[in-house]
Design a protein around this motif. Structure first.
Motif, PDB file in Angstrom:
ATOM      1  N   GLY A 107      38.965  46.632  33.456  1.00 45.10           N
ATOM      2  CA  GLY A 107      39.434  47.143  34.737  1.00 45.10           C
ATOM      3  C   GLY A 107      38.813  46.530  35.963  1.00 45.10           C
ATOM      4  N   VAL A 108      37.913  45.550  35.813  1.00 45.75           N
ATOM      5  CA  VAL A 108      37.262  44.909  36.954  1.00 45.75           C
ATOM      6  C   VAL A 108      37.630  43.431  36.971  1.00 45.75           C
ATOM      7  CG1 VAL A 108      35.080  44.393  38.101  1.00 45.75           C
ATOM      8  CG2 VAL A 108      35.357  46.550  36.886  1.00 45.75           C
ATOM      9  N   GLN A 109      38.056  42.931  38.125  1.00 47.46           N
ATOM     10  CA  GLN A 109      38.474  41.538  38.245  1.00 47.46           C
ATOM     11  C   GLN A 109      37.298  40.599  38.009  1.00 47.46           C
ATOM     12  OE1 GLN A 109      40.744  40.665  41.757  1.00 47.46           O
ATOM     13  NE2 GLN A 109      40.482  38.465  41.586  1.00 47.46           N
ATOM     14  N   SER A 141      49.912  42.565  43.513  1.00 53.56           N
ATOM     15  CA  SER A 141      48.824  42.586  44.486  1.00 53.56           C
ATOM     16  C   SER A 141      48.548  43.982  45.018  1.00 53.56           C
ATOM     17  CB  SER A 141      49.131  41.641  45.657  1.00 53.56           C
ATOM     18  OG  SER A 141      48.852  40.306  45.307  1.00 53.56           O
ATOM     19  N   THR A 142      49.532  44.878  44.980  1.00 54.92           N
ATOM     20  CA  THR A 142      49.326  46.233  45.482  1.00 54.92           C
ATOM     21  C   THR A 142      48.186  46.923  44.759  1.00 54.92           C
ATOM     22  OG1 THR A 142      51.643  46.452  46.115  1.00 54.92           O
ATOM     23  CG2 THR A 142      50.405  48.479  45.792  1.00 54.92           C
ATOM     24  N   LEU A 143      48.142  46.802  43.442  1.00 60.30           N
ATOM     25  CA  LEU A 143      47.093  47.454  42.667  1.00 60.30           C
ATOM     26  C   LEU A 143      45.916  46.539  42.358  1.00 60.30           C
ATOM     27  CD1 LEU A 143      49.101  49.610  40.106  1.00 60.30           C
ATOM     28  CD2 LEU A 143      47.588  50.448  41.889  1.00 60.30           C
ATOM     29  N   TYR A 144      46.138  45.208  42.338  1.00 56.17           N
ATOM     30  CA  TYR A 144      45.100  44.323  41.826  1.00 56.17           C
ATOM     31  C   TYR A 144      44.675  43.219  42.785  1.00 56.17           C
ATOM     32  CZ  TYR A 144      46.177  46.888  37.619  1.00 56.17           C
ATOM     33  OH  TYR A 144      46.368  47.909  36.718  1.00 56.17           O
ATOM     34  N   GLY A 145      45.165  43.220  44.003  1.00 60.81           N
ATOM     35  CA  GLY A 145      44.603  42.387  45.048  1.00 60.81           C
ATOM     36  C   GLY A 145      45.055  40.944  45.051  1.00 60.81           C
ATOM     37  N   VAL A 152      48.900  40.002  35.690  1.00 59.70           N
ATOM     38  CA  VAL A 152      47.567  40.596  35.572  1.00 59.70           C
ATOM     39  C   VAL A 152      47.292  40.771  34.087  1.00 59.70           C
ATOM     40  CG1 VAL A 152      46.104  42.586  36.054  1.00 59.70           C
ATOM     41  CG2 VAL A 152      47.728  41.787  37.783  1.00 59.70           C
ATOM     42  N   ILE A 153      46.163  40.263  33.633  1.00 63.07           N
ATOM     43  CA  ILE A 153      45.752  40.358  32.235  1.00 63.07           C
ATOM     44  C   ILE A 153      44.484  41.188  32.182  1.00 63.07           C
ATOM     45  CG2 ILE A 153      45.023  39.080  30.178  1.00 63.07           C
ATOM     46  CD1 ILE A 153      46.573  36.656  31.328  1.00 63.07           C
ATOM     47  N   ASN A 154      44.568  42.393  31.607  1.00 60.79           N
ATOM     48  CA  ASN A 154      43.400  43.272  31.505  1.00 60.79           C
ATOM     49  C   ASN A 154      42.909  43.297  30.063  1.00 60.79           C
ATOM     50  OD1 ASN A 154      41.402  45.126  32.311  1.00 60.79           O
ATOM     51  ND2 ASN A 154      42.663  46.839  31.624  1.00 60.79           N
ATOM     52  N   ILE A 155      41.706  42.808  29.855  1.00 64.00           N
ATOM     53  CA  ILE A 155      41.089  42.743  28.530  1.00 64.00           C
ATOM     54  C   ILE A 155      40.128  43.915  28.384  1.00 64.00           C
ATOM     55  CG2 ILE A 155      39.616  41.362  27.015  1.00 64.00           C
ATOM     56  CD1 ILE A 155      40.650  38.887  28.596  1.00 64.00           C
ATOM     57  N   PHE A 328      34.096  45.341  42.811  1.00 64.63           N
ATOM     58  CA  PHE A 328      34.083  46.773  42.512  1.00 64.63           C
ATOM     59  C   PHE A 328      35.471  47.357  42.726  1.00 64.63           C
ATOM     60  CE2 PHE A 328      33.404  46.726  47.074  1.00 64.63           C
ATOM     61  CZ  PHE A 328      34.152  47.808  47.531  1.00 64.63           C
ATOM     62  N   ASP A 329      35.712  48.466  42.062  1.00 68.50           N
ATOM     63  CA  ASP A 329      36.953  49.206  42.253  1.00 68.50           C
ATOM     64  C   ASP A 329      36.636  50.686  42.113  1.00 68.50           C
ATOM     65  OD1 ASP A 329      40.120  49.019  42.272  1.00 68.50           O
ATOM     66  OD2 ASP A 329      39.548  50.573  40.832  1.00 68.50           O
ATOM     67  N   ALA A 330      37.009  51.464  43.123  1.00 71.41           N
ATOM     68  CA  ALA A 330      36.842  52.919  43.099  1.00 71.41           C
ATOM     69  C   ALA A 330      38.201  53.536  43.389  1.00 71.41           C
ATOM     70  CB  ALA A 330      35.818  53.361  44.134  1.00 71.41           C
ATOM     71  N   HIS A 331      38.673  54.380  42.485  1.00 76.05           N
ATOM     72  CA  HIS A 331      39.969  55.007  42.728  1.00 76.05           C
ATOM     73  C   HIS A 331      40.011  56.417  42.160  1.00 76.05           C
ATOM     74  CE1 HIS A 331      40.587  53.099  38.733  1.00 76.05           C
ATOM     75  NE2 HIS A 331      41.375  54.144  38.496  1.00 76.05           N
ATOM     76  N   ASN A 332      40.818  57.243  42.810  1.00 79.00           N
ATOM     77  CA  ASN A 332      41.011  58.625  42.397  1.00 79.00           C
ATOM     78  C   ASN A 332      42.451  58.801  41.930  1.00 79.00           C
ATOM     79  OD1 ASN A 332      39.808  61.547  42.537  1.00 79.00           O
ATOM     80  ND2 ASN A 332      41.867  61.712  43.367  1.00 79.00           N
ATOM     81  N   LYS A 333      42.616  59.385  40.746  1.00 79.06           N
ATOM     82  CA  LYS A 333      43.932  59.669  40.196  1.00 79.06           C
ATOM     83  C   LYS A 333      44.174  61.174  40.239  1.00 79.06           C
ATOM     84  CE  LYS A 333      43.103  57.672  36.190  1.00 79.06           C
ATOM     85  NZ  LYS A 333      43.309  57.069  34.851  1.00 79.06           N
ATOM     86  N   PHE A 334      45.358  61.567  40.681  1.00 81.91           N
ATOM     87  CA  PHE A 334      45.681  62.990  40.725  1.00 81.91           C
ATOM     88  C   PHE A 334      47.156  63.175  40.405  1.00 81.91           C
ATOM     89  CE2 PHE A 334      46.689  67.121  42.583  1.00 81.91           C
ATOM     90  CZ  PHE A 334      45.611  67.881  42.129  1.00 81.91           C
TER      91      PHE A 334
END
Length: 646
Positions: A107-109, A141-145, A152-155, A328-334
């Motif tokens: 989850g971190v670039q 880019s909205t979620l991953y810059g 986007v490849i998330n390992i 870094f990435d800080a996010h709140n899910k609701f």
């Protein structure tokens, strides 16, 4: 700068202790996806066609590399995966290039601020540490810059086992031949060991792995000179990963990690296509943390990493690079009423690099780029929302404000409606999306003393997608049409051919890439599965080098019994264009690389719950082909391995 961000991260983590209530639970036997919205939703409610490479598929790829596994995904061509292990990798997704792909680990670039494309080198990571891979294509880019224009490849790395002490070992031996070399001796070695466990809320993990290969030259000799023979270019890689975590209660958990990756690779003169004693040594040290707090209907997650990368090239033109990246990435899910899934967050990437070279006629390195100037920061607040109506209509939308220390602010957004029609045993889904992406030039492109250009403008693009997906019983098929338009593309341009002067420049004209991706998954008979995909890519000529217009992947897997699995894998790549420098007339010329098809076989046998043996044969027909003009590729090769789990 970094001390302030570490303090900020510590304060965010401390604040997690005030979160309340219980874990967010999504109880469903259906497949869920995460990457397209950062919230877990059923696949049928997702407005994208997401590719998930599961732990089972990774196990069935034992002895291969991460790029080899990803290269079987529709829309993706990772050039260099079939060559010498030390070959540079080209990430050609939907007609794009390396700098248009974002790679993330947990989850971190991750990236290399000193590389030309600011891209992360997948050769650094071992497959044995991977639990799963999730891939989304298109503008994200909205979620991953910055950089998330084509994929986007998330390992995701493996979690510690549930025992107090668990031990896993895996060893693979294989040949490493080109098509001309029929040597049956062992020339490729993969070894890995992992110790992990859990007790009283604590968890820990330590992994070590090594890959070594030899008996292949990077560049192949001139086919017109049969007596010419190039020396081996060996590849050697080490990986060490450690992690320690603690679950305070059902609401809050965290872990810290550290890893060191290094590889050493010999390579030849790609300019004159000659044998050479060149060498590349690349290493990274990465450390960071992840904090997760769950409360009623939501959760807060903070992840960060600090990376130091070093590369040294030994050749006729020796250079050294080092870079530092804090991300870094800080996010709140609701979740509101199980209808609105919302994400509000902030993402940051802070980068700097130094470069060194030896001037002509001297013997000592001098600094050519300094981190005091060669640095920039990106801090991006973002918001995303998914609406799930319950009667079939779904809507995913979001926006991000890219705040760059050199280029100011830029807004990107995505709009992604979809509609799902429920069937008796599945669903039929229609989707559409439009998203924008924003890519800033790399530090190398801006500040390299020879080729850099501080006047570069950022690249921007917009991607349209239209698609369908049918999931019915044991059958799934999807099709997506994509079209991407790119402005201010940054390219390497010859300024003065007579004096060999080149520089990175923005290209004034707009470029379009379009294509179709079709994916299929079906159970033909009980225990006999077929998965496959077809990709058609039509890219602008400037983009199209080494990208096949047509590409096909197919895997036929047969679970013979509870313990034995076998598979046949086939990949077809259409003709591709490439360019090379002709040393006779000092001009760049085009060449057409012929199409090819590769057939592989894999067999796995689980002796008992602790022991598994496996074997494979790659390129069964010993197909002769080129990925890159005049570079060596692998012929028929075999491997055998043993995996232990205690």
């Amino acid at each position: 700068m970094y001390k302030k961000l570490w303090l900020c991260g510590a304060l965010l983590c401390t604040g997690l202790s005030y979160s309340q209530a219980t874990n967010e639970k999504i109880e469903s036997l259906d497949e869920v996806v995460l990457i397209d919205s950062k919230t877990e939703i059923k696949r049928e409610n997702s407005g994208k066609v997401v590719t998930r490479i599961t732990a089972q598929e990774i196990e069935r790829s034992s002895g291969q590399s991460i790029p080899e596994v990803i290269n079987r995904v529709s829309g993706i061509e990772i050039n260099g995966t079939r060559s010498n292990d030390g070959q540079n990798l080209g990430y050609y997704v939907r007609g794009g290039r390396n700098r248009q792909v974002v790679i993330m680990v947990d989850g971190v670039q991750v990236n290399d601020a000193s590389s030309i494309a600011n891209d992360f080198d997948l050769r650094l990571l071992p497959l044995d540490q991977v639990a799963g891979i999730e891939i989304i294509k298109g503008a994200s880019s909205t979620l991953y810059g910055s950089g998330a224009a084509t994929a986007v490849i998330n390992i995701t790395t493996k979690e510690p086992g549930n025992k107090v002490i668990g031990l896993q070992l895996q060893s693979t031996l294989g040949t490493n031949n080109s098509q001309q070399n029929k040597d049956l001796s062992i020339a490729r070695f993969d070894n890995a060991v992992a110790v992990s466990g859990r007790a009283s809320g604590f968890d820990y993990q330590v992994n070590f792995s090594n890959r070594y290969s030899e008996k292949m030259s990077a560049v192949k000799s001139d086919s017109t000179n049969e007596d010419e023979e190039f020396k081996d270019d060996p590849f050697n890689k080490y990986n060490l990963y450690s992690r320690i975590g603690y679950r305070i209660n059902e609401k809050l958990k965290f872990h810290f990690f550290g890893n060191y990756d290094k590889f050493n690779s010999s390579f030849d003169d790609a300019f004159m296509y000659q044998d050479a004693d060149n060498n590349l040594e690349s290493s990274q040290f990465r450390t960071g943390s992840r904090w997760e707090a769950n409360y009623t209907n939501g959760s807060f997650i903070f992840s960060d990493s600090y990376t130091v990368l070093n590369r040294e090239v030994t050749s006729a033109y020796p250079v050294k690079y080092d870079s530092k990246v804090y991300a870094f990435d800080a996010h709140n899910k609701f979740i509101f009423n199980q209808i609105f899934h919302t994400v509000i967050g902030v993402n940051g990437v802070l980068s700097e690099f130094n470069s060194y070279g030896i001037p002509y006629g001297e013997t000592n390195f001098v600094q050519t780029a300094n981190a005091d100037e060669a640095n920039f920061d990106i801090i991006d607040p973002y918001v995303n929302m998914v609406y799930i109506s319950g009667w079939g209509f779904n809507f995913n939308t979001g926006a991000r404000l890219n705040i760059h220390s050199e280029y100011g602010s830029h807004l990107v957004y995505n709009i992604n409606p979809s509609y799902t029609h429920a069937l008796s045993e599945g669903y039929l889904k229609a989707l559409a999306s439009y998203g924008t992406a924003y890519i800033t030039p790399s530090l190398y492109q801006l500040y390299d003393p020879v080729y850099g250009n501080p006047d570069l403008k950022p690249e921007s693009s917009g991607t349209l997608e239209l698609g369908m997906e049918l999931d019915w019983k044991d059958f799934r098929i999807s099709g997506v049409y994509f079209e991407r338009k790119t402005q201010n593309f940054v390219d390497f341009v010859t300024i003065d051919a007579e004096n060999f002067l080149s520089q990175y420049r923005n290209i004034d004209e707009n470029f379009t890439a379009r294509g179709v991706e079709v994916e299929l998954r079906a159970e033909i008979l009980p225990d006999l599965d077929l998965t496959g995909n077809y990709t058609y890519t039509k890219a602008a000529e400037r983009f199209a080098l080494r990208i096949p217009t047509h590409k096909v992947n197919a895997v036929l897997g047969y679970q013979i019994n509870d313990d034995i699995f076998s598979s046949l894998t086939y990949q077809f790549n259409d003709e591709r264009s490439d360019s090379f420098f002709n040393s006779e007339n000092f001009q760049n010329e085009m060449v057409l690389l012929k199409s090819y098809g590769i057939l592989n076989y894999f067999l796995s046998y689980r002796v008992n719950e602790n022991i598994r043996v496996f074997a494979g044969v790659d390129n069964i027909t010993n197909e002769s082909y080129e990925e890159i003009y005049r570079f060596t590729t692998r012929g028929r090769n075999g491997r055998i391995g043993l995996a232990l789990n205690f």
